[in-house]
Design a protein around this motif. Structure first.
Motif, PDB file in Angstrom:
ATOM      1  N   GLY A 227      -0.390   1.939   6.749  1.00 23.09           N
ATOM      2  CA  GLY A 227      -1.304   1.739   5.611  1.00 23.09           C
ATOM      3  C   GLY A 227      -2.732   1.498   6.082  1.00 23.09           C
ATOM      4  O   GLY A 227      -3.685   2.095   5.575  1.00 23.09           O
ATOM      5  N   ALA A 228      -2.859   0.621   7.079  1.00 26.80           N
ATOM      6  CA  ALA A 228      -4.200   0.328   7.600  1.00 26.80           C
ATOM      7  C   ALA A 228      -4.820   1.573   8.231  1.00 26.80           C
ATOM      8  O   ALA A 228      -6.032   1.805   8.106  1.00 26.80           O
ATOM      9  N   ALA A 229      -3.988   2.401   8.876  1.00 30.50           N
ATOM     10  CA  ALA A 229      -4.514   3.634   9.496  1.00 30.50           C
ATOM     11  C   ALA A 229      -5.051   4.579   8.426  1.00 30.50           C
ATOM     12  O   ALA A 229      -6.122   5.172   8.592  1.00 30.50           O
ATOM     13  N   VAL A 230      -4.309   4.709   7.326  1.00 34.29           N
ATOM     14  CA  VAL A 230      -4.798   5.550   6.215  1.00 34.29           C
ATOM     15  C   VAL A 230      -6.132   4.994   5.700  1.00 34.29           C
ATOM     16  O   VAL A 230      -7.097   5.739   5.478  1.00 34.29           O
ATOM     17  N   GLY A 231      -6.182   3.669   5.540  1.00 29.42           N
ATOM     18  CA  GLY A 231      -7.412   3.035   5.047  1.00 29.42           C
ATOM     19  C   GLY A 231      -8.586   3.252   5.982  1.00 29.42           C
ATOM     20  O   GLY A 231      -9.702   3.524   5.541  1.00 29.42           O
ATOM     21  N   LEU A 232      -8.336   3.185   7.280  1.00 34.10           N
ATOM     22  CA  LEU A 232      -9.413   3.394   8.252  1.00 34.10           C
ATOM     23  C   LEU A 232      -9.923   4.834   8.211  1.00 34.10           C
ATOM     24  O   LEU A 232     -11.118   5.083   8.337  1.00 34.10           O
ATOM     25  N   GLY A 233      -8.993   5.779   8.022  1.00 37.39           N
ATOM     26  CA  GLY A 233      -9.400   7.183   7.901  1.00 37.39           C
ATOM     27  C   GLY A 233     -10.267   7.392   6.678  1.00 37.39           C
ATOM     28  O   GLY A 233     -11.310   8.052   6.730  1.00 37.39           O
ATOM     29  N   PHE A 234      -9.851   6.803   5.578  1.00 35.26           N
ATOM     30  CA  PHE A 234     -10.619   6.920   4.328  1.00 35.26           C
ATOM     31  C   PHE A 234     -11.996   6.287   4.514  1.00 35.26           C
ATOM     32  O   PHE A 234     -13.016   6.858   4.121  1.00 35.26           O
ATOM     33  N   ASN A 235     -12.006   5.122   5.112  1.00 35.14           N
ATOM     34  CA  ASN A 235     -13.259   4.397   5.330  1.00 35.14           C
ATOM     35  C   ASN A 235     -14.215   5.191   6.225  1.00 35.14           C
ATOM     36  O   ASN A 235     -15.435   5.174   6.025  1.00 35.14           O
ATOM     37  N   HIS A 276     -10.966  -1.080   2.972  1.00 35.28           N
ATOM     38  CA  HIS A 276      -9.883  -0.111   2.734  1.00 35.28           C
ATOM     39  C   HIS A 276      -8.662  -0.389   3.605  1.00 35.28           C
ATOM     40  O   HIS A 276      -7.532  -0.201   3.159  1.00 35.28           O
ATOM     41  N   ALA A 277      -8.894  -0.800   4.842  1.00 46.78           N
ATOM     42  CA  ALA A 277      -7.755  -1.030   5.747  1.00 46.78           C
ATOM     43  C   ALA A 277      -6.832  -2.107   5.172  1.00 46.78           C
ATOM     44  O   ALA A 277      -5.603  -1.954   5.164  1.00 46.78           O
ATOM     45  N   THR A 278      -7.421  -3.191   4.678  1.00 42.59           N
ATOM     46  CA  THR A 278      -6.607  -4.269   4.105  1.00 42.59           C
ATOM     47  C   THR A 278      -5.883  -3.803   2.849  1.00 42.59           C
ATOM     48  O   THR A 278      -4.672  -4.014   2.699  1.00 42.59           O
ATOM     49  N   TYR A 279      -6.622  -3.143   1.945  1.00 42.54           N
ATOM     50  CA  TYR A 279      -6.003  -2.761   0.663  1.00 42.54           C
ATOM     51  C   TYR A 279      -4.788  -1.848   0.887  1.00 42.54           C
ATOM     52  O   TYR A 279      -3.702  -2.091   0.357  1.00 42.54           O
ATOM     53  N   THR A 280      -4.998  -0.786   1.682  1.00 42.98           N
ATOM     54  CA  THR A 280      -3.911   0.184   1.838  1.00 42.98           C
ATOM     55  C   THR A 280      -2.787  -0.379   2.700  1.00 42.98           C
ATOM     56  O   THR A 280      -1.634   0.030   2.556  1.00 42.98           O
ATOM     57  N   ALA A 281      -3.124  -1.330   3.564  1.00 39.63           N
ATOM     58  CA  ALA A 281      -2.068  -1.967   4.359  1.00 39.63           C
ATOM     59  C   ALA A 281      -1.080  -2.698   3.438  1.00 39.63           C
ATOM     60  O   ALA A 281       0.108  -2.798   3.755  1.00 39.63           O
ATOM     61  N   TYR A 282      -1.579  -3.224   2.312  1.00 41.23           N
ATOM     62  CA  TYR A 282      -0.657  -3.858   1.351  1.00 41.23           C
ATOM     63  C   TYR A 282       0.336  -2.836   0.789  1.00 41.23           C
ATOM     64  O   TYR A 282       1.509  -3.151   0.585  1.00 41.23           O
ATOM     65  N   ILE A 283      -0.147  -1.620   0.522  1.00 39.96           N
ATOM     66  CA  ILE A 283       0.773  -0.576   0.040  1.00 39.96           C
ATOM     67  C   ILE A 283       1.824  -0.314   1.118  1.00 39.96           C
ATOM     68  O   ILE A 283       3.021  -0.211   0.829  1.00 39.96           O
ATOM     69  N   GLY A 284       1.350  -0.225   2.362  1.00 42.83           N
ATOM     70  CA  GLY A 284       2.279  -0.016   3.471  1.00 42.83           C
ATOM     71  C   GLY A 284       3.275  -1.163   3.585  1.00 42.83           C
ATOM     72  O   GLY A 284       4.462  -0.937   3.831  1.00 42.83           O
ATOM     73  N   ALA A 285       2.796  -2.387   3.380  1.00 39.46           N
ATOM     74  CA  ALA A 285       3.698  -3.543   3.450  1.00 39.46           C
ATOM     75  C   ALA A 285       4.784  -3.432   2.380  1.00 39.46           C
ATOM     76  O   ALA A 285       5.968  -3.683   2.650  1.00 39.46           O
ATOM     77  N   GLY A 286       4.367  -3.028   1.177  1.00 40.32           N
ATOM     78  CA  GLY A 286       5.338  -2.871   0.081  1.00 40.32           C
ATOM     79  C   GLY A 286       6.380  -1.825   0.423  1.00 40.32           C
ATOM     80  O   GLY A 286       7.591  -2.048   0.248  1.00 40.32           O
TER      81      GLY A 286
END
Lengths: 459, 163
Positions: A227-235, A276-286
Motif C-alpha cells: 500500500g505504501a509503495a502504491v502511495g509513494l508512486g502516486f506521490n 499518500h504513503a500512509t493513506y494507501t498503506a491503510y488500504i493495504g493493512a485492511g
C-alpha cells in the motif's frame, strides 16, 4: 511467499484460484470500462488538455495493465517459460511507459513548464521516492517482499492510478464548480473528491495485487508495504505535476524555482511518508488482515475499513489543512511542519502501531513454525539455527560472518539460504492455517531447495 | 498456534475497526460541514445579470473592448453586473476567485441598491506581484444569509493564459 524461490509451480488444480482470478478480471474490466467511458466523456464535453490526454493515454494504460499482469504471473510459471513471459511483460510495459510519457509531456508539461523543467522535477523526486521505497521494503523485517512487486505497486500508483483520477476528478471538479457556492462548501466537496477517487484508484492496485499474487501477500505487514509503495508512486507523479504547474504559474514573477522547490519539500520530504504513503498503506493493512481472516463477511469488513480510514485521512488533510494557522513570519516554517505532524501524524502513528503489531505477530508465528520444522529432523532448519533465523540482527551477523569468511559470494549464499528458510516457515504457517492453494508437494520442493542451498553454503 | 494467530488477528481486526469508526466520524463531520455551507433548499430562483467581462484600466476605472472569456496575464479585466436585475430585499456580494480558490477582488456584501454604484468589479493583482496569476478564474454573484454565501445568482468563468 514460496514463489519467491524456485521450485513451487502453482497448483493448477486449486479450487481457490479461479474465484480470485474471476474477481480480479471483473475488477480490471470495471477499471477499463470506467477509463474508456470517462475519457470519452472528457474528450467530448470538456475538450480540455487532460481530456485529450485521457483519450490518447488509454492505450498506454491498457499496455501497462496487461504487461503488469503478465509480469506478476510470470513468476508462477516454471523456469523454462518464465523468461518468455518476462520479455513479453517488459516489452509491453516499456512501450506503455514511453507512450504515456510522450502523451503527458506533449499535452501537459510542455504546455505549462516545458519538458526540461519536467525532467528536472522528475529527477529531483526520483531519489526521495527511491529512498521511500527502500525504507518501506525494509520495514518488513522478517520476510522482505520482492523488489519486482514493490516496483510494480509503485508503477501502478504513478501511472495507472494517476490516470484514473485525472479523468474522474476533471468531471467531479467541473460539475462542482458549475453548481456549488465557491468557498468552504466547494472546498469540502473537492476534498471528498480527492479522498474518495484517489484512494479508490490507489486501493484497486493493492486489491488486484492481492487477488493475482496472493502467495506474495502474506499478512498485514505485506499489505502495508504494498500500500505504501502504491502511495509513494502516486506521490511521485503528483509531485512532478504540482511542481511543473506552479513553476509555470510563478516563473513570470521570477519565483518559479522557489514555488517548485517548496512543493518538492512539502511532498517529497515532509510529506513523503505522511501523505499518500500512509493513506494507501491503510488500504493495504485492511487487505492484509482480510487475507488471513476466516469468513467472507470479516474479510469484506476489513477491506472496507481500510478504505474508509484512507479516505478519511486524505479528506481531513485536504478539507482542514487550510484551517491550521500559518503566520507569514519565520515561525510560519515551524507551523508548516507542525501542521503536517498534527493533522497527518495521528494517522501515521496508528499505521505504525498496526505495523509493529504485525511484525511482532509474524515473528512469533515464524518462530513457532521454524521450531516445528526443526523438530521434523528433515534438515531444512536445524534446531540451533532457529534463534538466529528468528532475529534480524542475528541473521545479519551470520551474513557478515560469511562475508568475512568467503567474501560477497558467501554473504549472498547465506542470504539466499536464510530467505529460503523463512519462505519455508511462512509456507508452513499458511498451510497450517489453510490459507494457501499450493500443493503439499510445493512445500517439499521448497524444503529440498533449502537443503540444496545449505550444501552450497557448506561447500 | 492456530488459535494464537486467530487471537492476534482479532486484535488487528478490532484495531482496524476502531480506526475505521474514527474515519466514519471524520467523514460525517465533513458531510455536516458541506451541508452547512451548501444548504439544501436555498434555491430562490433569482438570477443576476452579468453583462460581461471586459478589459479594465485601473487608472481610469473604465472597461473597454468586447466581452471576452480569455485574457493574457498582463491584462487586467473586470466583470460588469446589472445589480438592478436582483430583488432589493436580499443581501448579495460579488467575488473573483482564482484557480487556487483565493478571493482576488470583489464588492459587497450589501443590498443591490447599496452596490448600484459598483457595477464594475475588477480582478485584483495579488499584493507583491506584477500580473494576475494565470489559470481559470470564477466570478460569482452570491446571495448571503447571516453573512454566509448560500446561493450563486450568477457565474462566469474565464481563462488567464500562462504566456
Amino acid at each position: 511467499m514460496i514463489t519467491s524461490t524456485h521450485p513451487p509451480a502453482a497448483d493448477p488444480e486449486s479450487k481457490l484460484r479461479p474465484a480470485r482470478y474471476g474477481i480480479a478480471i471483473a475488477v480490471s474490466a470495471l477499471v477499463i470500462v470506467a477509463l474508456i467511458t470517462s475519457s470519452i466523456l472528457n474528450y467530448v464535453f470538456l475538450d480540455s488538455i487532460p481530456g485529450r490526454t485521457s483519450l490518447y493515454g488509454l492505450l498506454a494504460v491498457a499496455l501497462i495493465t496487461l504487461g503488469t499482469f503478465i509480469l506478476v504471473r510470470a513468476y508462477d510459471r516454471d523456469r523454462a517459460t518464465r523468461r518468455v513471459h518476462l520479455i513479453r511483460a517488459a516489452v509491453l510495459i516499456g512501450i506503455g511507459v514511453l507512450l504515456w510519457l510522450l502523451v503527458i509531456d506533449v499535452f501537459l508539461y510542455t504546455q505549462s513548464a516545458g519538458p526540461g523543467v519536467a525532467a528536472v522535477c522528475a529527477l529531483a523526486c526520483l531519489p526521495t521516492t527511491a529512498f521511500g521505497l527502500w525504507v518501506v521494503r525494509r520495514m518488513d523485517r522478517n520476510h522482505k517482499e520482492p523488489w519486482r512487486l514493490v516496483l510494480v505497486a509503485a508503477a501502478w500508483g504513478a501511472i495507472v492510478a494517476t490516470s484514473l483520477v485525472v479523468w474522474g476528478e476533471t468531471i467531479w471538479e467541473s460539475t462542482a464548480q458549475h453548481t456549488l457556492v465557491p468557498g468552504p462548501g466547494l472546498d469540502t466537496s473537492l476534498a471528498f473528491m480527492a479522498g474518495i477517487l484517489e484512494e479508490l484508484a490507489k486501493g484497486l492496485a493493492v486489491l488486484l495485487l492481492f487477488l493475482v499474487m496472493r502467495n506474495e501477500f502474506d499478512d498485514v505487514v505485506d499489505g502495508i508495504v504494498y500500500g505504501a509503495a502504491v502511495g509513494l508512486g502516486f506521490n511521485f507523479l503528483e509531485s512532478i505535476s504540482y511542481m511543473t504547474n506552479l513553476y509555470s504559474i510563478f516563473q513570470p514573477e521570477g519565483i518559479g524555482g522557489v514555488a517548485a522547490g517548496i512543493q518538492w519539500y512539502g511532498r517529497q520530504v515532509l510529506g513523503l511518508f505522511f501523505g499518500h504513503a500512509t493513506y494507501t498503506a491503510y488500504i493495504g493493512a485492511g487487505v492484509g488482515i482480510a487475507r488471513q481472516l476466516p469468513g467472507m463477511r470479516k474479510k469484506v469488513m476489513a477491506i472496507v475499513a481500510g478504505f474508509i480510514i484512507a479516505i478519511a485521512g486524505h479528506f481531513s488533510w485536504d478539507a482542514w489543512a487550510t484551517f491550521f494557522p500559518i503566520q507569514n513570519t519565520l515561525f510560519g516554517l515551524v507551523e508548516i511542519h507542525l501542521r503536517t505532524l498534527i493533522m497527518t501524524g495521528p494517522f501515521t502513528a496508528g499505521l505504525i502501531a498496526l505495523l509493529l503489531f504485525g511484525i511482532r505477530y509474524e515473528g512469533q508465528n515464524l518462530l513457532d513454525q521454524m521450531r516445528k520444522e526443526a523438530a521434523t529432523g528433515q534438515g531444512a532448519i536445524l534446531p540451533q539455527e532457529v534463534p538466529i533465523l528468528a532475529s534480524p540482527w542475528q541473521r545479519l551477523r551470520q551474513r557478515l560472518q560469511a562475508l568475512n569468511r568467503a567474501g560477497v559470494r558467501g554473504y549472498l549464499q547465506v542470504s539466499r539460504l536464510q530467505t529460503a528458510q523463512l519462505d519455508l516457515a511462512m509456507e508452513r504457517w499458511h498451510r497450517e492455517r489453510k490459507e494457501i492453494d499450493t500443493p503439499l508437494e510445493a512445500e517439499q520442493r521448497l524444503r529440498e531447495h533449502v537443503i540444496q542451498l545449505r550444501h552450497w553454503v557448506a561447500a | 498456534m492456530g488459535s494464537i494467530t486467530d487471537a492476534q488477528l482479532r486484535t488487528l481486526y478490532r484495531t482496524l475497526l476502531v480506526f475505521a469508526t474514527v474515519g466514519v466520524v471524520i467523514l460525517a463531520i465533513g458531510l455536516v460541514q458541506f451541508a452547512y455551507f451548501e444548504r439544501p433548499g436555498e434555491a430562490s430562483g433569482v438570477k443576476a445579470s452579468i453583462v460581461g467581462v471586459y478589459k479594465y484600466d485601473p487608472a481610469t476605472g473604465q472597461t473597454t473592448g468586447p466581452d471576452r472569456s480569455e485574457y493574457a496575464r498582463n491584462e487586467q479585466f473586470a466583470a460588469v453586473v446589472e445589480w438592478s436585475s436582483i430583488p432589493s430585499n436580499i443581501t448579495v456580494d460579488a467575488r473573483w476567485y482564482d484557480s487556487f480558490g483565493s478571493i482576488e477582488g470583489g464588492v459587497g456584501p450589501g443590498t443591490p441598491a447599496d452596490l448600484a454604484n459598483h457595477k464594475t468589479v475588477p480582478v485584483q493583482v495579488p499584493e507583491g506581484y506584477h500580473y494576475v496569476l494565470p489559470g481559470r478564474y470564477t466570478f460569482v454573484v452570491e446571495r448571503l444569509e447571516d453573512g454566509v454565501p448560500v446561493e450563486v445568482l450568477g457565474r462566469r468563468f474565464l481563462l488567464v493564459d500562462r504566456q
